[in-house]
Write a protein that holds these residues in place. Structure first.
Motif, mmCIF file in Angstrom:
data_model
loop_
_atom_site.group_PDB
_atom_site.id
_atom_site.type_symbol
_atom_site.label_atom_id
_atom_site.label_comp_id
_atom_site.label_asym_id
_atom_site.label_seq_id
_atom_site.Cartn_x
_atom_site.Cartn_y
_atom_site.Cartn_z
ATOM 1 N N ASN A 24 -72.273 -62.033 -10.632
ATOM 2 C CA ASN A 24 -73.246 -62.183 -9.556
ATOM 3 C C ASN A 24 -73.299 -60.889 -8.738
ATOM 4 O O ASN A 24 -72.604 -60.757 -7.744
ATOM 5 C CB ASN A 24 -72.842 -63.389 -8.689
ATOM 6 N N ASP A 25 -74.070 -59.896 -9.233
ATOM 7 C CA ASP A 25 -74.247 -58.620 -8.549
ATOM 8 C C ASP A 25 -72.981 -57.758 -8.629
ATOM 9 O O ASP A 25 -72.411 -57.353 -7.618
ATOM 10 C CB ASP A 25 -74.660 -58.841 -7.081
ATOM 11 N N ILE A 26 -72.540 -57.492 -9.863
ATOM 12 C CA ILE A 26 -71.333 -56.680 -10.067
ATOM 13 C C ILE A 26 -71.703 -55.211 -10.292
ATOM 14 O O ILE A 26 -72.643 -54.902 -11.024
ATOM 15 C CB ILE A 26 -70.502 -57.207 -11.259
ATOM 16 N N ASN A 27 -70.926 -54.320 -9.666
ATOM 17 C CA ASN A 27 -71.054 -52.875 -9.882
ATOM 18 C C ASN A 27 -69.750 -52.350 -10.467
ATOM 19 O O ASN A 27 -68.670 -52.747 -10.022
ATOM 20 C CB ASN A 27 -71.332 -52.154 -8.559
ATOM 21 N N LEU A 28 -69.866 -51.464 -11.455
ATOM 22 C CA LEU A 28 -68.662 -50.882 -12.063
ATOM 23 C C LEU A 28 -69.001 -49.499 -12.597
ATOM 24 O O LEU A 28 -70.057 -49.294 -13.192
ATOM 25 C CB LEU A 28 -68.182 -51.798 -13.193
ATOM 26 N N THR A 29 -68.095 -48.536 -12.353
ATOM 27 C CA THR A 29 -68.266 -47.208 -12.955
ATOM 28 C C THR A 29 -66.985 -46.837 -13.687
ATOM 29 O O THR A 29 -65.888 -47.187 -13.257
ATOM 30 C CB THR A 29 -68.555 -46.118 -11.897
ATOM 31 N N LEU A 30 -67.151 -46.142 -14.809
ATOM 32 C CA LEU A 30 -66.015 -45.642 -15.587
ATOM 33 C C LEU A 30 -66.192 -44.140 -15.752
ATOM 34 O O LEU A 30 -67.257 -43.680 -16.174
ATOM 35 C CB LEU A 30 -65.975 -46.327 -16.957
ATOM 36 N N LYS A 31 -65.143 -43.380 -15.394
ATOM 37 C CA LYS A 31 -65.205 -41.921 -15.493
ATOM 38 C C LYS A 31 -64.630 -41.443 -16.823
ATOM 39 O O LYS A 31 -63.802 -42.132 -17.414
ATOM 40 C CB LYS A 31 -64.423 -41.286 -14.333
ATOM 41 N N LYS A 32 -65.048 -40.273 -17.228
ATOM 42 C CA LYS A 32 -64.544 -39.717 -18.491
ATOM 43 C C LYS A 32 -63.035 -39.477 -18.391
ATOM 44 O O LYS A 32 -62.546 -38.940 -17.414
ATOM 45 C CB LYS A 32 -65.258 -38.396 -18.820
ATOM 46 N N GLY A 33 -62.309 -39.914 -19.412
ATOM 47 C CA GLY A 33 -60.877 -39.649 -19.496
ATOM 48 C C GLY A 33 -60.005 -40.461 -18.561
ATOM 49 O O GLY A 33 -58.843 -40.138 -18.374
ATOM 50 N N GLU A 34 -60.551 -41.536 -17.989
ATOM 51 C CA GLU A 34 -59.720 -42.335 -17.076
ATOM 52 C C GLU A 34 -59.409 -43.715 -17.671
ATOM 53 O O GLU A 34 -60.056 -44.172 -18.610
ATOM 54 C CB GLU A 34 -60.397 -42.509 -15.710
ATOM 55 N N ILE A 35 -58.378 -44.346 -17.099
ATOM 56 C CA ILE A 35 -58.072 -45.738 -17.425
ATOM 57 C C ILE A 35 -58.433 -46.552 -16.183
ATOM 58 O O ILE A 35 -57.832 -46.386 -15.119
ATOM 59 C CB ILE A 35 -56.584 -45.933 -17.782
#
Length: 297
Positions: A24-35
């Motif tokens: 319900n309106d989720i935001n997520l970012t994933l950066k290069k080379g991260e866990i």
């Protein structure tokens, strides 16, 4: 981590199952080379969100960008072509096939009409060495441990060219020693530039493995933090939405007489393989006896 660009951006993701909003309106970012750890209780919507990212289901609304480009991940093949691979909690391996056969199944390297096993094996050995997976391609799945089977699943995803990897509760089937080895493998993958999402509800694991953590509760994202700057008490509160007492005060058990005695128990399965080998224990009145072990033990 040099290049801190986002490889994944999920914005305002909604997934509505007949009136129930799992996301319900989720935001997520994933950066290069991260866990990145994705933390939440069972039923919080973690697996739904990752099923959307891996093309298994479609979002009701919201946008996804992969390496800055807006995408429509309408099925798992699109996800694979975008370099997104998922290692599921329950492995999808054929027991009677070799490691090599399992990895190339559905992703064959052909030489004319014939399968080029030699070339595939070379590639798999190179991947196994590069990421310290230590897997023998000629072994049958039925001959290797659960931890090794998980490594086969990782190799499968790498062999298909993934550089964005999603792990669904990967340590549920591992012993403490295997968890330590697994975290080293994760770190090695990130160091080589792979970007990793780790679905988990184990706080200690986040501390040991992740760079950042996104917490979701009841289908909503409630915050993203650098792991170094947030403690387990705060994460537990965010995960469940109330104060959590991390200390357990147990009254001393009043133990009575022996109610059950098991001595040298041996059990064989249908294949005539010993699954319990000489187990002994006593259960007393007024006590709770815990049986600890890993799936399949």
């Amino acid at each position: 981590m040099e290049n801190m660009t986002n490889v994944i951006e999920m914005r305002h993701i909604v997934k509505d199952f007949n009136g129930f909003k799992a996301n319900n309106d989720i935001n997520l970012t994933l950066k290069k080379g991260e866990i990145l750890a994705l933390l939440g209780e069972n039923g919080a919507g973690k697996s739904t969100l990752m099923s959307i990212l891996s093309g298994l289901i479609q979002p009701t609304s919201g946008t996804i960008k992969v390496r800055g480009k807006k995408v429509n991940i309408k099925n798992p093949t699109v996800a694979k072509d975008l370099g997104i691979g998922m290692v599921h909690q329950h492995f999808m391996l054929m027991e009677s096939f070799t490691v090599l056969e399992n990895i190339i199944l559905g992703h064959e390297t052909t030489k004319g009409p014939k399968l080029d096993f030699k070339k595939a094996e070379k590639q798999i050995m190179a991947l196994s060495e590069r990421y310290n997976l230590n897997i023998d391609p000629q072994k049958k799945i039925s001959e290797i441990t659960v931890a090794q089977q998980q490594r086969v699943e990782i190799l499968k995803v790498l062999y298909r060219g993934a550089d964005i990897m999603i792990f669904d509760e990967p340590t549920a089937v591992l012993t403490p020693q295997e968890i330590t080895e697994f975290i080293q493998i994760l770190r090695g993958l990130a160091k080589e530039g792979k970007s990793i999402i780790l679905i988990t509800h184990k706080l200690e694991e986040i501390e040991r493995a992740a760079d950042r953590v996104t917490v979701i509760r009841a289908g909503q994202s409630v915050g993203t933090f650098n792991v170094a700057n947030v403690d387990n008490n705060r994460l537990a509160e965010l995960m469940v939405g109330r104060h959590v007492n991390m200390k357990l005060n147990k009254p001393v058990a009043k133990i009575g007489k022996t109610m059950l005695q098991v001595e040298n128990l041996q059990v064989k399965n249908k294949q005539n393989v010993a699954v319990i080998k000489g187990m002994s224990f006593n259960l007393h009145a007024g006590e709770i006896l815990g049986v600890a072990g890993i799936d399949g033990n």
